[in-house]
Design a protein around this motif. Sequence first.
Motif, PDB file in Angstrom:
ATOM      1  N   LEU A  54      -5.859  -0.441   0.854  1.00  0.00           N
ATOM      2  CA  LEU A  54      -5.981   0.246   2.199  1.00  0.00           C
ATOM      3  C   LEU A  54      -7.310  -0.485   2.543  1.00  0.00           C
ATOM      4  CD1 LEU A  54      -5.521   1.854   4.352  1.00  0.00           C
ATOM      5  CD2 LEU A  54      -6.722   3.909   3.210  1.00  0.00           C
ATOM      6  N   ASP A  82      -1.369  11.163   0.999  1.00  0.00           N
ATOM      7  CA  ASP A  82      -2.080  10.376   0.005  1.00  0.00           C
ATOM      8  C   ASP A  82      -3.527  10.969  -0.260  1.00  0.00           C
ATOM      9  OD1 ASP A  82      -4.052   8.903   2.127  1.00  0.00           O
ATOM     10  OD2 ASP A  82      -2.071   9.131   2.900  1.00  0.00           O
ATOM     11  N   TRP A  83      -4.357  10.871   0.345  1.00  0.00           N
ATOM     12  CA  TRP A  83      -5.900  11.105  -0.413  1.00  0.00           C
ATOM     13  C   TRP A  83      -5.977  12.833  -0.226  1.00  0.00           C
ATOM     14  CZ3 TRP A  83      -7.722   7.183   3.579  1.00  0.00           C
ATOM     15  CH2 TRP A  83      -7.731   7.549   4.920  1.00  0.00           C
ATOM     16  N   LEU A 130       0.769  -1.229  -0.001  1.00  0.00           N
ATOM     17  CA  LEU A 130       0.109   0.019   0.028  1.00  0.00           C
ATOM     18  C   LEU A 130       0.923   1.227  -0.006  1.00  0.00           C
ATOM     19  CD1 LEU A 130      -2.638   1.803   0.671  1.00  0.00           C
ATOM     20  CD2 LEU A 130      -2.343   1.065   2.893  1.00  0.00           C
ATOM     21  N   PRO A 165      -3.953   1.923  -4.247  1.00  0.00           N
ATOM     22  CA  PRO A 165      -4.053   2.359  -2.881  1.00  0.00           C
ATOM     23  C   PRO A 165      -5.359   2.230  -2.092  1.00  0.00           C
ATOM     24  CG  PRO A 165      -2.797   4.107  -4.126  1.00  0.00           C
ATOM     25  CD  PRO A 165      -3.283   3.016  -4.938  1.00  0.00           C
ATOM     26  N   THR A 210       1.089   4.052  -3.076  1.00  0.00           N
ATOM     27  CA  THR A 210       1.055   5.571  -2.282  1.00  0.00           C
ATOM     28  C   THR A 210       2.059   6.476  -2.929  1.00  0.00           C
ATOM     29  OG1 THR A 210      -0.673   4.769  -0.930  1.00  0.00           O
ATOM     30  CG2 THR A 210       0.091   6.869  -0.652  1.00  0.00           C
ATOM     31  N   GLN A 228       2.845   7.890  -6.398  1.00  0.00           N
ATOM     32  CA  GLN A 228       1.648   8.868  -6.745  1.00  0.00           C
ATOM     33  C   GLN A 228       2.492  10.239  -6.479  1.00  0.00           C
ATOM     34  OE1 GLN A 228      -0.663   7.375  -8.728  1.00  0.00           O
ATOM     35  NE2 GLN A 228       0.618   5.775  -8.436  1.00  0.00           N
TER      36      GLN A 228
END
Length: 322
Positions: free
Chosen positions: A205, A111-112, A46, A201, A50, A53
């Motif tokens: 996750l 990440d997000w 994961l 990802p 991530t 990116q």
Amino acid sequence: MSRVTLERHQVWCYLTAVLLGLAVGSLWPQAGDVTGGLVWPVLALLLYATFTQMPLTSLPAAFRDSRFLLTALAGNFVVVPVVVWLLVQLTPDEPALRLGLLLVLLVPCTDWFITFSQLGRADATRATALTPVTLVVQLLLLPLYLWLMADADLTSVLRPGDVWPALLVVLVPLAMAALTEVWATGQERRRSAPERLGRWPVPLLTVVVGLVAAAHVGAVRDAAHLLPVVVAVAVAHLAVGLVLARLLAGVARLPSDQGRTLAFSFGTRNSFIVLPVALSLPAGWETAAIVVVMQSLVELFGMIFYLWFVPRVLFPDVVEPR
């Protein structure tokens, strides 16, 4: 399923995984022995997916807009830690609870945060450039923050022999992602590799949170009474993030899209970067990992509100007079 579809529905993916994990752990008590061991390799995959990116080789470009960068760093690493410490002081005096909250709330998301910045009409270019900078800074500062703020004797909890595998789970994928980014720039056919990895990802996750729930179902039951506390602190942090973004964007005179980027940066936290550390804690500290997962779920629901509130109310588009 496309990456955009996965990211739009990720909240429900994670919530479903938690419920399934709790069901599996309840019906099969021995599942923890299996799922606990599977968490680490899946978490490493994961983190690798991530990190690929993130523009790790573009760190120098992030320093070109010093006004935005300094505002984001001051908010994330000076003001937010003080707010987090104050919030934690209002919680019950349970060391595992407080350590879990400190772990997950002290460091900004890498990440997000970018995904929600894009969806919330923020400055995605600056969000992308900011991400590797905040990653490096938080890896350096998190030990200092914990040493200053944690009530527990960290020498007996975060022992080097227990924590170094968790650090490897973060640092090895980070190094591999940097190598992948360099490799992908070599030939035309390689350049799509990071983009293909971008679909992974959310599914990975989802698997991680399901495995954690199945492996720690007993700890979840024991920590159920703490759920209102975690929710209250997480919601308070989300609210503070909005206020702080509005204030700092005004002081720095940032345009609306950069103010939105600040809001998403202050509101999102780096849950699965610190999850390896929480999972490596000795017996009796399982609550810290549960707190990390709880907070991330609350945060994801909070992002649904952010996506409506930030671009429409907090930082609306400025209409120029004719």
